[in-house]
Design a protein around this motif. Structure first.
Motif, PDB file in Angstrom:
ATOM      1  N   LEU A  90      11.972  26.130 -17.240  1.00  0.00           N
ATOM      2  CA  LEU A  90      11.240  26.223 -15.974  1.00  0.00           C
ATOM      3  C   LEU A  90      12.178  26.629 -14.841  1.00  0.00           C
ATOM      4  N   ARG A  91      13.365  26.041 -14.806  1.00  0.00           N
ATOM      5  CA  ARG A  91      14.346  26.388 -13.780  1.00  0.00           C
ATOM      6  C   ARG A  91      14.719  27.855 -13.872  1.00  0.00           C
ATOM      7  N   GLN A  92      14.950  28.341 -15.095  1.00  0.00           N
ATOM      8  CA  GLN A  92      15.325  29.751 -15.288  1.00  0.00           C
ATOM      9  C   GLN A  92      14.180  30.681 -14.881  1.00  0.00           C
ATOM     10  N   GLN A  93      12.975  30.329 -15.250  1.00  0.00           N
ATOM     11  CA  GLN A  93      11.807  31.149 -14.907  1.00  0.00           C
ATOM     12  C   GLN A  93      11.649  31.248 -13.395  1.00  0.00           C
ATOM     13  N   GLU A  94      11.790  30.131 -12.711  1.00  0.00           N
ATOM     14  CA  GLU A  94      11.656  30.125 -11.249  1.00  0.00           C
ATOM     15  C   GLU A  94      12.778  30.930 -10.604  1.00  0.00           C
ATOM     16  N   ALA A  95      13.966  30.890 -11.197  1.00  0.00           N
ATOM     17  CA  ALA A  95      15.088  31.671 -10.665  1.00  0.00           C
ATOM     18  C   ALA A  95      14.831  33.167 -10.843  1.00  0.00           C
ATOM     19  N   LYS A  96      14.259  33.563 -11.987  1.00  0.00           N
ATOM     20  CA  LYS A  96      13.970  34.979 -12.259  1.00  0.00           C
ATOM     21  C   LYS A  96      12.813  35.486 -11.397  1.00  0.00           C
ATOM     22  N   GLN A  97      11.751  34.679 -11.323  1.00  0.00           N
ATOM     23  CA  GLN A  97      10.541  35.082 -10.598  1.00  0.00           C
ATOM     24  C   GLN A  97      10.140  33.944  -9.647  1.00  0.00           C
ATOM     25  N   PRO A  98      10.672  33.927  -8.436  1.00  0.00           N
ATOM     26  CA  PRO A  98      10.320  32.861  -7.486  1.00  0.00           C
ATOM     27  C   PRO A  98       8.806  32.793  -7.269  1.00  0.00           C
ATOM     28  N   GLY A  99       8.290  31.586  -7.287  1.00  0.00           N
ATOM     29  CA  GLY A  99       6.848  31.384  -7.103  1.00  0.00           C
ATOM     30  C   GLY A  99       6.050  31.434  -8.389  1.00  0.00           C
ATOM     31  N   SER A 100       6.695  31.675  -9.527  1.00  0.00           N
ATOM     32  CA  SER A 100       5.967  31.777 -10.789  1.00  0.00           C
ATOM     33  C   SER A 100       5.617  30.408 -11.372  1.00  0.00           C
ATOM     34  N   ILE A 101       6.257  29.362 -10.894  1.00  0.00           N
ATOM     35  CA  ILE A 101       5.975  28.014 -11.358  1.00  0.00           C
ATOM     36  C   ILE A 101       5.120  27.327 -10.300  1.00  0.00           C
ATOM     37  N   SER A 102       4.011  26.750 -10.728  1.00  0.00           N
ATOM     38  CA  SER A 102       3.080  26.107  -9.808  1.00  0.00           C
ATOM     39  C   SER A 102       3.048  24.608 -10.092  1.00  0.00           C
ATOM     40  N   ILE A 103       3.112  23.816  -9.038  1.00  0.00           N
ATOM     41  CA  ILE A 103       3.041  22.360  -9.168  1.00  0.00           C
ATOM     42  C   ILE A 103       1.831  21.889  -8.375  1.00  0.00           C
ATOM     43  N   ARG A 104       1.016  21.065  -9.011  1.00  0.00           N
ATOM     44  CA  ARG A 104      -0.164  20.502  -8.352  1.00  0.00           C
ATOM     45  C   ARG A 104      -0.098  18.992  -8.431  1.00  0.00           C
ATOM     46  N   LEU A 105      -0.445  18.336  -7.354  1.00  0.00           N
ATOM     47  CA  LEU A 105      -0.465  16.884  -7.339  1.00  0.00           C
ATOM     48  C   LEU A 105      -1.762  16.389  -7.947  1.00  0.00           C
ATOM     49  N   SER A 106      -1.679  15.260  -8.624  1.00  0.00           N
ATOM     50  CA  SER A 106      -2.841  14.680  -9.284  1.00  0.00           C
ATOM     51  C   SER A 106      -2.989  13.231  -8.854  1.00  0.00           C
ATOM     52  N   ALA A 107      -4.189  12.720  -8.932  1.00  0.00           N
ATOM     53  CA  ALA A 107      -4.450  11.328  -8.586  1.00  0.00           C
ATOM     54  C   ALA A 107      -4.064  10.392  -9.737  1.00  0.00           C
ATOM     55  N   ARG A 108      -3.725  10.948 -10.867  1.00  0.00           N
ATOM     56  CA  ARG A 108      -3.372  10.134 -12.030  1.00  0.00           C
ATOM     57  C   ARG A 108      -2.032   9.437 -11.824  1.00  0.00           C
ATOM     58  N   ASN A 109      -1.850   8.328 -12.506  1.00  0.00           N
ATOM     59  CA  ASN A 109      -0.597   7.595 -12.448  1.00  0.00           C
ATOM     60  C   ASN A 109       0.350   8.032 -13.549  1.00  0.00           C
ATOM     61  N   GLN A 110       0.070   9.154 -14.124  1.00  0.00           N
ATOM     62  CA  GLN A 110       0.886   9.666 -15.214  1.00  0.00           C
ATOM     63  C   GLN A 110       1.200  11.125 -14.924  1.00  0.00           C
ATOM     64  N   SER A 111       2.434  11.536 -15.194  1.00  0.00           N
ATOM     65  CA  SER A 111       2.825  12.929 -14.964  1.00  0.00           C
ATOM     66  C   SER A 111       2.539  13.739 -16.222  1.00  0.00           C
ATOM     67  N   VAL A 112       1.951  14.892 -16.019  1.00  0.00           N
ATOM     68  CA  VAL A 112       1.613  15.771 -17.126  1.00  0.00           C
ATOM     69  C   VAL A 112       2.151  17.149 -16.798  1.00  0.00           C
ATOM     70  N   LEU A 113       2.745  17.783 -17.773  1.00  0.00           N
ATOM     71  CA  LEU A 113       3.328  19.105 -17.584  1.00  0.00           C
ATOM     72  C   LEU A 113       2.650  20.064 -18.555  1.00  0.00           C
TER      73      LEU A 113
END
Length: 154
Positions: A115-138
């Protein structure tokens, strides 16, 4: 003839009960009377794609009414966003319902590095959305992991 009709006594009609047509339609359809009015509004105001979603059960009448407050273009935009979030949520719920797969957690460092490499190659290509869940999902596309993991294994 004219004189006969002119002086003819008026008929006394019995008072009929008022019929709430909206309630009758609701009873036949097995829904509330408000839904009948809401559907009428939706048919008059909604974008055709919303009407299609109501027909196939993707959208509820109440949900359709919320979109009707917007312009046609904004209705479509918001509905597409709603559909995408709903589909993503469904995938997340299904993924969380599965038992933990130990092999997937073994690649966590590699995934984060990819993910770090992808974002470095193409800035903005990784999207993060906040969720109301108490668990992190990728959620990651297979195409992102195919190359880095293949290189790590060799």
């Amino acid at each position: 003839m004219r004189a006969g009709g002119k002086y003819k006594g008026s008929a006394t009609l019995s008072d009929l009960e008022r019929v709430d047509v909206r309630q009758q339609i609701a009873t036949i359809a097995g829904v509330g009377a408000r839904n009948v009015s809401n559907v009428k509004t939706i048919l008059e105001v909604a974008h055709p794609r919303l009407i299609e979603a109501l027909t196939d059960g993707t959208l509820t009448i109440n949900g359709g009414m919320q979109f009707c407050e917007l312009s046609h273009a904004e209705q479509l935009k918001q509905f597409l966003q709603y559909s995408m979030e709903r589909a993503t949520g469904k995938v997340i719920r299904q993924s969380l319902a599965r038992p933990n797969d130990q092999s997937s957690s073994a690649y966590l460092v590699q995934v984060l590095d990819a993910l770090r490499q992808q974002e470095a190659k193409q800035p903005g290509s990784i999207s993060i959305r906040l969720s109301a869940r108490n668990q992190s999902v990728l959620l990651i596309g297979r195409d992102l992991l195919a190359q880095p993991l293949a290189q790590e294994r060799s």
